[in-house]
Design an enzyme around this catalytic site. Structure first.
Site, PDB file in Angstrom:
ATOM      1  N   HIS A 289      10.776  25.050  80.727  1.00 19.79           N
ATOM      2  CA  HIS A 289      10.562  26.379  80.251  1.00 19.79           C
ATOM      3  C   HIS A 289      11.609  27.042  79.690  1.00 19.79           C
ATOM      4  O   HIS A 289      11.781  28.328  79.600  1.00 19.79           O
ATOM      5  CB  HIS A 289      10.000  27.031  81.580  1.00 19.79           C
TER       6      HIS A 289
ATOM      7  N   THR B   5       8.138  24.902  94.371  1.00 26.52           N
ATOM      8  CA  THR B   5       7.275  25.563  93.216  1.00 26.52           C
ATOM      9  C   THR B   5       5.873  25.391  93.857  1.00 26.52           C
ATOM     10  O   THR B   5       5.338  24.688  94.609  1.00 26.52           O
ATOM     11  CB  THR B   5       7.046  24.356  92.054  1.00 26.52           C
TER      12      THR B   5
ATOM     13  N   ASP C  11      17.304  29.095  84.852  1.00 20.31           N
ATOM     14  CA  ASP C  11      18.688  29.222  85.198  1.00 20.31           C
ATOM     15  C   ASP C  11      19.689  28.091  84.755  1.00 20.31           C
ATOM     16  O   ASP C  11      19.050  26.934  84.415  1.00 20.31           O
ATOM     17  CB  ASP C  11      18.928  29.913  86.506  1.00 20.31           C
TER      18      ASP C  11
ATOM     19  N   CYS D 242      19.382  38.888  63.954  1.00 24.60           N
ATOM     20  CA  CYS D 242      19.925  37.592  63.463  1.00 24.60           C
ATOM     21  C   CYS D 242      20.632  37.665  62.435  1.00 24.60           C
ATOM     22  O   CYS D 242      20.439  38.360  61.510  1.00 24.60           O
ATOM     23  CB  CYS D 242      18.458  36.838  63.064  1.00 24.60           C
TER      24      CYS D 242
ATOM     25  N   CYS E 181      16.475  33.391  67.306  1.00 28.53           N
ATOM     26  CA  CYS E 181      15.946  34.451  66.304  1.00 28.53           C
ATOM     27  C   CYS E 181      14.268  34.121  66.272  1.00 28.53           C
ATOM     28  O   CYS E 181      13.658  32.972  66.399  1.00 28.53           O
ATOM     29  CB  CYS E 181      16.218  34.116  64.887  1.00 28.53           C
TER      30      CYS E 181
ATOM     31  N   ASN F 118      12.848  26.162  85.801  1.00 26.57           N
ATOM     32  CA  ASN F 118      13.831  27.349  85.983  1.00 26.57           C
ATOM     33  C   ASN F 118      14.345  27.330  84.754  1.00 26.57           C
ATOM     34  O   ASN F 118      14.951  26.425  83.941  1.00 26.57           O
ATOM     35  CB  ASN F 118      14.727  27.235  87.190  1.00 26.57           C
TER      36      ASN F 118
ATOM     37  N   PRO G 156       8.785  25.865 101.709  1.00 30.73           N
ATOM     38  CA  PRO G 156       8.390  26.533 103.244  1.00 30.73           C
ATOM     39  C   PRO G 156       7.076  26.907 103.568  1.00 30.73           C
ATOM     40  O   PRO G 156       6.507  27.112 104.773  1.00 30.73           O
ATOM     41  CB  PRO G 156       9.381  27.764 103.099  1.00 30.73           C
TER      42      PRO G 156
ATOM     43  N   CYS H 210      18.510  36.452  59.222  1.00 25.56           N
ATOM     44  CA  CYS H 210      17.615  36.988  58.544  1.00 25.56           C
ATOM     45  C   CYS H 210      17.237  38.554  59.047  1.00 25.56           C
ATOM     46  O   CYS H 210      16.264  39.083  58.911  1.00 25.56           O
ATOM     47  CB  CYS H 210      16.233  36.216  58.939  1.00 25.56           C
TER      48      CYS H 210
HETATM   49  C1  BV8 Z   1       0.737  26.705  77.690  1.00 20.13           C
HETATM   50  C2  BV8 Z   1       9.903  30.840  81.530  1.00 20.13           C
HETATM   51  C3  BV8 Z   1      -0.781  25.940  75.868  1.00 20.13           C
HETATM   52  C4  BV8 Z   1       9.725  32.408  81.600  1.00 20.13           C
HETATM   53  C5  BV8 Z   1       7.631  30.379  82.805  1.00 20.13           C
HETATM   54  C6  BV8 Z   1      -4.692  31.874  79.380  1.00 20.13           C
HETATM   55  C7  BV8 Z   1      -3.786  32.062  78.284  1.00 20.13           C
HETATM   56  C8  BV8 Z   1      -2.595  31.486  77.836  1.00 20.13           C
HETATM   57  C9  BV8 Z   1      -2.335  30.477  78.811  1.00 20.13           C
HETATM   58  C10 BV8 Z   1      -2.959  30.239  79.767  1.00 20.13           C
HETATM   59  C11 BV8 Z   1      -4.385  30.991  80.146  1.00 20.13           C
HETATM   60  N1  BV8 Z   1      -4.520  30.621  81.532  1.00 20.13           N
HETATM   61  C12 BV8 Z   1      -3.877  29.396  81.869  1.00 20.13           C
HETATM   62  C13 BV8 Z   1      -3.023  29.134  80.876  1.00 20.13           C
HETATM   63  C14 BV8 Z   1      -1.837  28.346  80.898  1.00 20.13           C
HETATM   64  C15 BV8 Z   1      -0.560  29.090  81.446  1.00 20.13           C
HETATM   65  C16 BV8 Z   1      -0.733  29.143  83.139  1.00 20.13           C
HETATM   66  O1  BV8 Z   1      -0.559  27.839  83.474  1.00 20.13           O
HETATM   67  N2  BV8 Z   1      -0.936  30.167  83.661  1.00 20.13           N
HETATM   68  C17 BV8 Z   1      -0.950  30.413  85.042  1.00 20.13           C
HETATM   69  C18 BV8 Z   1      -0.658  31.635  85.549  1.00 20.13           C
HETATM   70  C19 BV8 Z   1      -2.616  29.957  85.316  1.00 20.13           C
HETATM   71  N3  BV8 Z   1       0.500  28.187  80.951  1.00 20.13           N
HETATM   72  C20 BV8 Z   1       1.190  28.523  79.755  1.00 20.13           C
HETATM   73  O2  BV8 Z   1       0.830  29.656  79.219  1.00 20.13           O
HETATM   74  C21 BV8 Z   1       2.079  27.600  79.295  1.00 20.13           C
HETATM   75  N4  BV8 Z   1       1.750  27.318  77.742  1.00 20.13           N
HETATM   76  O3  BV8 Z   1      -0.278  26.612  78.303  1.00 20.13           O
HETATM   77  O4  BV8 Z   1       0.650  26.346  76.303  1.00 20.13           O
HETATM   78  C22 BV8 Z   1      -1.563  27.052  75.532  1.00 20.13           C
HETATM   79  C23 BV8 Z   1      -1.136  27.783  74.387  1.00 20.13           C
HETATM   80  C24 BV8 Z   1      -1.981  28.927  74.138  1.00 20.13           C
HETATM   81  C25 BV8 Z   1      -2.928  29.254  74.832  1.00 20.13           C
HETATM   82  C26 BV8 Z   1      -3.467  28.338  76.074  1.00 20.13           C
HETATM   83  C27 BV8 Z   1      -2.518  27.427  76.395  1.00 20.13           C
HETATM   84  C28 BV8 Z   1       3.428  28.107  79.457  1.00 20.13           C
HETATM   85  C29 BV8 Z   1       3.899  28.505  80.988  1.00 20.13           C
HETATM   86  C30 BV8 Z   1       5.353  28.708  80.930  1.00 20.13           C
HETATM   87  C31 BV8 Z   1       5.524  30.222  81.183  1.00 20.13           C
HETATM   88  N5  BV8 Z   1       7.249  30.420  81.512  1.00 20.13           N
HETATM   89  N6  BV8 Z   1       9.006  30.419  82.905  1.00 20.13           N
HETATM   90  C32 BV8 Z   1      10.582  32.914  82.535  1.00 20.13           C
HETATM   91  O5  BV8 Z   1      11.202  32.357  83.422  1.00 20.13           O
HETATM   92  O6  BV8 Z   1      10.692  34.127  82.577  1.00 20.13           O
HETATM   93  S1  BV8 Z   1       6.657  29.905  84.055  1.00 20.13           S
HETATM   94  C33 BV8 Z   1       7.513  30.429  85.376  1.00 20.13           C
HETATM   95  O7  BV8 Z   1       6.503  30.607  86.366  1.00 20.13           O
HETATM   96  C34 BV8 Z   1       8.357  29.527  85.964  1.00 20.13           C
HETATM   97  O8  BV8 Z   1       8.974  28.651  84.983  1.00 20.13           O
HETATM   98  C35 BV8 Z   1       7.523  28.784  86.988  1.00 20.13           C
HETATM   99  O9  BV8 Z   1       6.871  27.715  86.003  1.00 20.13           O
HETATM  100  C36 BV8 Z   1       6.535  29.772  87.381  1.00 20.13           C
HETATM  101  C37 BV8 Z   1       6.770  30.145  88.597  1.00 20.13           C
HETATM  102  O10 BV8 Z   1       6.300  29.102  89.342  1.00 20.13           O
HETATM  103  P1  BV8 Z   1       7.278  28.669  90.318  1.00 20.13           P
HETATM  104  O11 BV8 Z   1       8.502  28.101  89.679  1.00 20.13           O
HETATM  105  O12 BV8 Z   1       6.580  27.412  91.182  1.00 20.13           O
HETATM  106  O13 BV8 Z   1       7.679  29.910  91.277  1.00 20.13           O
HETATM  107  P2  BV8 Z   1       6.748  30.818  92.502  1.00 20.13           P
HETATM  108  O14 BV8 Z   1       7.463  31.778  92.328  1.00 20.13           O
HETATM  109  O15 BV8 Z   1       5.317  30.664  92.007  1.00 20.13           O
HETATM  110  O16 BV8 Z   1       6.604  29.771  93.927  1.00 20.13           O
HETATM  111  C38 BV8 Z   1       8.223  29.605  94.420  1.00 20.13           C
HETATM  112  C39 BV8 Z   1       7.737  28.462  95.190  1.00 20.13           C
HETATM  113  O17 BV8 Z   1       8.952  28.227  96.066  1.00 20.13           O
HETATM  114  C40 BV8 Z   1       6.946  29.101  96.511  1.00 20.13           C
HETATM  115  O18 BV8 Z   1       5.896  27.866  96.875  1.00 20.13           O
HETATM  116  C41 BV8 Z   1       7.819  29.369  97.722  1.00 20.13           C
HETATM  117  O19 BV8 Z   1       7.217  29.165  99.083  1.00 20.13           O
HETATM  118  C42 BV8 Z   1       9.022  28.563  97.411  1.00 20.13           C
HETATM  119  N7  BV8 Z   1      10.040  28.657  98.109  1.00 20.13           N
HETATM  120  C43 BV8 Z   1      10.497  30.088  98.641  1.00 20.13           C
HETATM  121  N8  BV8 Z   1      11.797  30.115  98.915  1.00 20.13           N
HETATM  122  C44 BV8 Z   1      12.103  28.657  98.902  1.00 20.13           C
HETATM  123  C45 BV8 Z   1      11.212  27.895  98.369  1.00 20.13           C
HETATM  124  N9  BV8 Z   1      11.095  26.397  98.263  1.00 20.13           N
HETATM  125  C46 BV8 Z   1      12.071  26.091  98.912  1.00 20.13           C
HETATM  126  N10 BV8 Z   1      13.189  26.414  99.303  1.00 20.13           N
HETATM  127  C47 BV8 Z   1      13.305  27.994  99.420  1.00 20.13           C
HETATM  128  N11 BV8 Z   1      14.434  28.438 100.037  1.00 20.13           N
HETATM  129 ZN    ZN Z   2      16.354  34.950  61.898  1.00 18.21          ZN
END
Ligand code: BV8
Ligand code: ZN
Length: 248
Positions: free
Chosen positions: A118, A191, A103, A150, A126, A101, A217, A153
């Site tokens: 993340h 997650t 936040d 920035c 910047c 997260n 859940p 720059c």
């Molecule tokens: C990387 C910050 C190397 C930003 C986030 C094609 C091209 C490029 C990359 C990829 C590609 N294909 C795959 C990839 C890799 C990609 C990836 O994994 N994609 C997925 C979609 C398949 N990963 C990346 O790109 C990562 N970098 O791989 O670098 C690279 C470099 C170049 C090229 C290739 C590879 C970077 C990933 C980071 C992205 N940034 N966040 C922002 O916040 O805006 S990710 C963001 O989404 C979150 O941080 C988190 O990680 C994700 C969301 O997932 P969750 O947190 O699990 O949330 P979600 O809503 O899915 O689920 C919530 C859960 O909570 C549910 O299960 C629900 O039931 C439950 N819930 C609900 N209520 C409750 C509860 N649980 C408990 N209590 C409750 N009350």
């Molecule tokens: Zn700068």
């Protein structure tokens, strides 16, 4: 009864990792990635906005989205689940919180050993030279907002988060992997385990012999790796576990 087992494991654990996702912030009122975005953003997919390409194409739209999210986070409060995580850190000296997260709810609940895989909404920088930037005053309403420039720059300031297609900060990723490798108990909370390499963390713990307890859940991909699956909400289950592990 799985919850009793989890509480006993928690009481006896020496090194605990709590791995959290968007579901950890849900009961504070922060929408998860799976829930539809509201207002201006409802016609966008978060995955499409959280990319360098989106920022390149329309910096004001993406910067405005993150400022809307920062404003929302500042209006809400950590819940009893965040406080329970901080209580675990207080009881188990060698514990680490690894969050996906962006936040600051874990910090505001008192968590100290915290790894943001993340990035954070509160660390803008910047996009051109990487200098860190001050947080500007929050916009009055959720809309497109041109990013500040920035001081060094004149490049555009970007949110201090990791976008899809961007590498995770190497220090944080190796510290998280090391903590998962060395722990004896890992909680995966709120997650869906879909985004890599963060989603690898519970598997690292399982492969190194830790017990993995999932709190969620609904079923997720991490059901495959969880030894104990507690179906429910973070703000209910975590405080309950802490009460059972360390009755006052
Ligand atoms: C990387 C910050 C190397 C930003 C986030 C094609 C091209 C490029 C990359 C990829 C590609 N294909 C795959 C990839 C890799 C990609 C990836 O994994 N994609 C997925 C979609 C398949 N990963 C990346 O790109 C990562 N970098 O791989 O670098 C690279 C470099 C170049 C090229 C290739 C590879 C970077 C990933 C980071 C992205 N940034 N966040 C922002 O916040 O805006 S990710 C963001 O989404 C979150 O941080 C988190 O990680 C994700 C969301 O997932 P969750 O947190 O699990 O949330 P979600 O809503 O899915 O689920 C919530 C859960 O909570 C549910 O299960 C629900 O039931 C439950 N819930 C609900 N209520 C409750 C509860 N649980 C408990 N209590 C409750 N009350
Ligand atoms: Zn700068």
């Amino acid at each position: 009864m799985p919850e009793r087992d989890a509480a006993e494991l928690l009481r006896d654990a020496e090194r605990v990792v709590v791995f959290t996702g968007a579901g950890m912030s849900a009961e504070s009122g922060v929408p998860t990635f799976r829930e539809a975005l509201t207002g201006l953003w409802s016609r966008f997919d978060a995955k499409a906005l959280a990319t360098p390409e989106a920022f390149e194409a329309d910096p004001a739209l993406v910067w405005g989205w993150y400022e809307w999210r920062r404003a929302l986070v500042q209006r809400v409060r950590p819940h009893a689940g965040h406080e329970a995580v901080a209580a675990i850190e207080a009881q188990v000296p060698q514990s680490v919180v690894i969050t996906q997260n962006v936040d600051d709810l874990h910090e505001r609940a008192g968590s100290r050993s915290l790894i943001h895989l993340h990035g954070s909404l509160f660390a803008p920088r910047c996009a051109a030279c990487g200098s860190s930037a001050a947080l500007p005053p929050l916009p009055e309403k959720s809309d497109r907002v041109a990013p500040p420039r920035c001081d060094d720059c004149d490049g555009p300031i970007r949110p201090g988060v990791v976008w899809f297609g961007e590498d995770l900060p190497s220090g944080e990723l190796s510290a998280a992997t090391e903590a998962a490798f060395g722990c004896d108990l890992l909680f995966s909370v709120g997650t869906s385990g879909l985004v890599y390499p963060a989603a690898e963390i519970p598997y690292v713990a399982a492969r190194s012999g830790a017990t993995v307890v999932q709190i969620n859940p609904e079923p997720t991909t991490l059901d495959a790796v969880a030894d104990i699956n507690l179906r429910g909400k973070a703000a209910e289950i975590l405080p309950d576990l802490v009460r059972k592990a360390w009755p006052r």
